[in-house]
Scaffold this motif. Structure first.
Motif, PDB file in Angstrom:
ATOM      1  N   SER A  40      90.715  35.985 141.023  1.00  0.00           N
ATOM      2  CA  SER A  40      88.858  36.168 140.986  1.00  0.00           C
ATOM      3  C   SER A  40      88.785  36.674 142.207  1.00  0.00           C
ATOM      4  CB  SER A  40      88.506  34.724 141.625  1.00  0.00           C
ATOM      5  OG  SER A  40      87.160  34.314 141.664  1.00  0.00           O
ATOM      6  N   GLU A  63      86.271  32.350 138.706  1.00  0.00           N
ATOM      7  CA  GLU A  63      86.188  31.366 138.525  1.00  0.00           C
ATOM      8  C   GLU A  63      85.385  30.513 138.003  1.00  0.00           C
ATOM      9  OE1 GLU A  63      88.030  29.294 142.689  1.00  0.00           O
ATOM     10  OE2 GLU A  63      89.640  30.142 142.714  1.00  0.00           O
ATOM     11  N   LEU A  74      90.172  31.779 133.963  1.00  0.00           N
ATOM     12  CA  LEU A  74      89.481  32.472 134.498  1.00  0.00           C
ATOM     13  C   LEU A  74      88.679  33.137 133.424  1.00  0.00           C
ATOM     14  CD1 LEU A  74      91.061  34.236 137.006  1.00  0.00           C
ATOM     15  CD2 LEU A  74      90.059  32.096 137.825  1.00  0.00           C
TER      16      LEU A  74
END
Length: 555
Positions: free
Chosen positions: A288, A306, A326
């Protein structure tokens, strides 16, 4: 560098705009044992259809499917031979493609352009990613989506692009309805090439989500398509197929594909992918907040998050679109290296070219050398990087390039510098839009051919006011595909583990210079002002010029 007799390797193939590139990489650590390139015989088809007198209108860009097969026939065996490894050592093969590059086929995957009766019909050929002739169709799709309150439109920043599957499909229907009816499949080249390799039709989640308006388990419904055009009601049926996750096994090499490549029949073939998205793995940027800019003829920006947020003007946000688990965000600039090439081919005096040749350097290197001597803002110029339209954040390919501040004293290297700066400003606009929309950007990672220009990369760092980490492989997409091949073959449990072991980066290769960064803030403010003036309704001048040019070209 060659591999040992028993070293396991994976093959990655990157199908680009003008050529295909193959990398043979060690599964254990990602060492690139060899690479090979095959230049497409037909290149990007933008003027007329091959071996015909059929000319193409403005904003068209096509490709030939057999050029793609030639990469398998020539570049894969060449790379294997150079690596000194045998077919038994290859655990898997994976590919990536430009997107949206899409083609109409029969139910068995035969491209319509390879049928004798359709070879002289432009719409029978694959439409390359930079085919922008479907802008009016994209405009209608966007307008209807907002009118009806379609939930998926916000996942694409409020606009889908003329480059994507539905816009290009609607253009096919309305400009060649016979071919539309004959097309039993409308398939991304990323999935078509997998079909050629393993004999199994698959559709990957990446292209389906970013280019095919697939969100929350569904695509635009039949009522929506009917409202666009009653004949378009069945379009989704040409796309429908169970979707496969990235890093999964699509199947095994067929006997025919094994003969093309010199590999063993049954060798694992990974699910297809997109060049930019697969590069995140080779750049070790699958977590992320790590944005990857793949900088070449165009630039694509991808980043994982996320949480879901809907950023205006993005190319899309897709669950599992880069790595499973994700939300993957995509943005992009339709022209970057293409803009620099356009200028060197059309705007540089002969004496500049002669001096570069005399010194044994490219015209790009010579202009860079001259441009780098200037102080920030010394040229008095600012440009808009819209020579191929704007992909993000305006999503409008009817826009065109602008250069402000020209005088009789302006020199070629100053224009060159302003164009480089414009592309950096465009990237900053994308990054700031993502951050302001709630997508954290913790690391900026650069990949692609433009990394060779160190002054350009330093300029980007200064404009962005951020350190830049660089991918140290010259073949980022192909290495990323090799990483996915290793995962599909079971050599690693997931993409994250494979990327950590096989990816190649140099952290913070460039750091921003504070004084230059401060000076660029002032220039960027001017860029942002004219960006909004010409792109958000302050002036319709660029649209009028586009219309006039189109009408004149039809006479």
């Amino acid at each position: 560098m060659t591999g040992s007799d028993n070293e396991a390797v994976a093959i990655g193939i990157d199908f680009g705009t003008l050529s295909g590139r193959v990398v043979v990489a060690a599964v254990a650590d990602g060492r690139e044992l060899a690479s090979a390139e095959h230049v497409y015989r037909h290149g990007a088809i933008e003027e007329k259809l091959p071996e015909t007198d059929v000319t193409l209108p403005r904003s068209w860009a096509l490709q030939s499917p057999d050029d793609w097969r030639d990469v398998l026939r020539h570049a894969v065996p060449k790379a294997l031979s150079a690596a000194g490894v045998g077919a038994d050592q290859v655990v898997g093969i994976a590919t990536d493609f430009t997107a949206c590059t899409v083609l109409p086929t029969l139910a068995d995957g035969t491209p319509l352009c390879e049928l004798d009766e359709y070879r002289e019909r432009p719409h029978a050929w694959p439409k390359l990613w930079k085919h922008h002739a479907a802008q009016s169709h994209a405009d209608r799709i966007n307008a209807l989506a907002h009118e009806r309150g379609e939930p998926w439109i916000s996942r694409y920043g409020g606009k889908i692009s003329s480059e994507w599957e539905y816009a290009k499909g609607l253009q096919l229907l309305e400009e060649d309805p016979e071919l539309y009816g004959r097309a039993e499949r409308w398939i991304e080249a990323a999935d078509w090439i997998i079909w050629q390799l393993c004999g199994e039709e698959t559709r990957n989640i990446c292209t389906a989500g970013y280019k095919g308006i697939y969100q929350d388990g569904k695509r635009p419904d039949r009522d929506f398509l009917t409202a666009l055009n009653p004949g378009f009601a069945d379009f989704t049926e040409k796309l429908e197929h169970p979707l496969s996750a990235l890093g999964d096994r699509a199947g095994g090499l067929t006997a025919e594909a094994a003969a093309w490549t010199g590999l063993n029949e049954g060798t694992t073939v990974a699910v297809g992918n997109v060049d930019a998205h697969v590069t995140a793995a080779s750049a070790k940027a699958v977590g992320s907040g790590q944005i990857v800019a793949i900088m070449g003829t165009s630039t694509c920006h991808v980043v994982n998050g996320e949480n879901l947020t809907e950023a205006p003007g993005m190319c899309g946000v897709v669950r599992d679109g880069i790595v499973p688990g994700l939300w993957g965000y995509e943005a992009g600039q339709s022209g970057v290296g293409d803009i620099f090439a356009w200028f060197t081919e059309n705007g540089v005096p002969g004496e500049y070219t002669a001096e570069a040749e005399k010194r044994g350097i490219s015209i790009h290197e010579y202009l860079t050398e001259l441009a780098a001597r200037q102080e920030v803002g010394q040229h008095g110029l600012v440009a808009l990087d819209w020579h191929s339209g704007n992909r993000s954040v305006l999503v409008d390919h009817d826009l065109s390039g602008v250069i402000l501040g020209l005088t009789l004293a302006t020199k070629p290297e100053e224009i060159y510098r302003a164009l480089v700066e414009a592309t950096a400003f465009g990237t900053r606009m994308i990054v700031e839009t993502l951050v302001s929309s709630g997508v954290p950007i913790e690391e900026f990672v650069a990949a692609g051919g433009l990394l060779k220009n160190k002054w350009l990369m330093q300029t980007y760092s200064d404009v962005l006011r951020r350190p830049i980490t660089v991918l140290t492989s010259d073949q980022g997409p192909a290495l990323g595909s090799a990483i996915h091949a290793a995962v599909a073959a079971g050599s690693y449990p997931d993409i994250e583990a494979a990327a950590e072991a096989m990816g190649k980066v140099e952290r913070h290769a460039y750091e921003p210079d504070q004084a230059r960064a401060d000076a660029y803030d002032e220039l960027y403010a001017v860029y942002a002002e004219i960006h909004d003036h010409f792109g958000r309704g302050g002036s319709k001048a660029l649209y009028k010029l586009h219309r006039i040019a189109n009408e004149a070209s039809k006479k």
